[in-house]
Write an enzyme that holds these catalytic residues in place. Sequence first.
Site, PDB file in Angstrom:
ATOM      1  N   LYS A 126       0.859  -1.188   0.000  1.00  0.00           N
ATOM      2  CA  LYS A 126       0.000   0.000   0.000  1.00  0.00           C
ATOM      3  C   LYS A 126       0.891   1.231   0.000  1.00  0.00           C
ATOM      4  O   LYS A 126       2.036   1.167   0.465  1.00  0.00           O
ATOM      5  CB  LYS A 126      -0.883   0.012   1.255  1.00  0.00           C
ATOM      6  CG  LYS A 126      -2.076   0.946   1.173  1.00  0.00           C
ATOM      7  CD  LYS A 126      -3.248   0.325   0.439  1.00  0.00           C
ATOM      8  CE  LYS A 126      -4.353   1.324   0.181  1.00  0.00           C
ATOM      9  NZ  LYS A 126      -5.532   0.695  -0.424  1.00  0.00           N
ATOM     10  N   ASP A 166      -6.958   4.503  -4.826  1.00  0.00           N
ATOM     11  CA  ASP A 166      -7.592   4.394  -3.505  1.00  0.00           C
ATOM     12  C   ASP A 166      -8.215   5.764  -3.259  1.00  0.00           C
ATOM     13  O   ASP A 166      -8.390   6.546  -4.210  1.00  0.00           O
ATOM     14  CB  ASP A 166      -6.565   4.019  -2.421  1.00  0.00           C
ATOM     15  CG  ASP A 166      -7.229   3.646  -1.083  1.00  0.00           C
ATOM     16  OD1 ASP A 166      -7.799   2.553  -1.005  1.00  0.00           O
ATOM     17  OD2 ASP A 166      -7.201   4.451  -0.124  1.00  0.00           O
TER      18      ASP A 166
END
Length: 444
Positions: A126, A166
């Site tokens: 991430k 995201d």
Amino acid sequence: MSYVDEVIERTVRENPCEPEFHQAIKEVLCSLRPVIAEHEDAYRRDALLERLVNPERQIKFRVPWIDDNGNARVNTGYRVQFNSAIGPYKGGLRLHPSVNLGIIKFLGFEQIFKNSLTGLPIGGGKGGSDFDPKGKSDREVMAFCESFMTELCKYIGANTDVPAGDIGTGAREIGYLFGQYKRLRGLFEGVLTGKGLSFGGSLTRTEATGYGLLYITEEMLRHNGLDIAGKTVTISGSGNVAIYAAEKAQQLGAKVLTVSDSNGWVYDPDGIDVAALKEIKEVKRQRLTAYGDYRPAAEYHAGKGVWTVKSDIALPCATQNELDLSDAKELVKNGVLAVCEGANMPTTPDATEFLKEQGVKFLPAKAANAGGVATSALEMSQDSERRYWTFEKVDKELKKIMVNLFDNINDAAKRYDMEGDYVAGANIAGFEKVADAMMAQGVV
Ligand code: NDP
């Protein structure tokens, strides 16, 4: 002290000031107790849990850029390459002022198990930055993205680490990031997913997380003798996940009553107008206050309040810890049947416990929103075979993945006498494959 408790205690001590990361570690490891107990000696010998909670690599870097007034600005960039036991690191880039290392680590840790649950060969990672694209011009966003990629490109690649979107990172940002990667590395490769359709993107990727959420919700309800058609749904958020969750819910015959953003929320008794929502959020990039221009009968309320609306199904699709214990009590009081997490970790631990105790069907994020990353992996397949699949083919694959995923988490919970506990089922099913790969690959 048990092995699980030892590792939790040490992780919290060694990673201070990262509450979201602690929350994710505790939630996962505690529900894995019965699995870990079965293999405790081998796992201890190989320090499996210590390796699992420590990212393989975490990169933090400076992102300088020039704003429209000619001023130099500096943000912080992150990429946490958490676990590559079952495939190249894969996970989104979050652009939001709240981003810090702890948030990226919680998201990266969760991503390991989510990616494993898809059944596809992708590891967990991430990244992101505390840059806020809101209110910035296209040129400013491009300047930031180019600077961010100038550093990030040293660490990623189609077979090493493949970032995606995201919060705050949509098609526009992915386009700028991809352009800069190509320019710097001289490579046209599937290094990012969520790309535009003219340069290696996949049909259905935009819809995938929201659609996948509804496919698995429908499957879970069906398994419990319930039908989604005719049900009322409350949704929080009005970004990528929320919009396509609303669209698919309505296609399946449910009525969506609410959406929200960080300033307020909308209640539309006639069902949210998804076309209007798309125009407001995707085209005009406006706030939800504009929704009333399209639907005068709808109510706009400032602040938080989606979970006070009576509904059969609640889908939190905005951000972490947005549904707390008092919200859960309100939902139960109003007879909610199911809560399925579109956002990552949107339900606080005490709210999750309460909902489960009250018999509310609860699908955790790592299962419920895995459709996005699963479709990203399908985009990677298309990029490597230099082909485009049709919308129908990708959508069919997505649905198959989500239905299989539900079966797997349901079976895993049953195997450990926790039938109906999809939180435990998701953690166990996601963990088993990663643990097996890590044990097989030696202490690396
Ligand atoms: P978007 O940026 O498209 O939308 C986010 C939405 O949530 C916006 O409506 C935003 O409102 C709201 N929001 C964000 N932060 C807050 C906050 N602190 N308080 C209240 N509202 C907030 O993001 P996505 O839809 O892509 O992501 C939503 C969630 O889903 C995240 O948790 C993300 O990690 C998760 N997710 C996303 C996937 C994807 O494919 N996009 C895949 C898997 C998970 P505002 O506009 O006012 O900021």
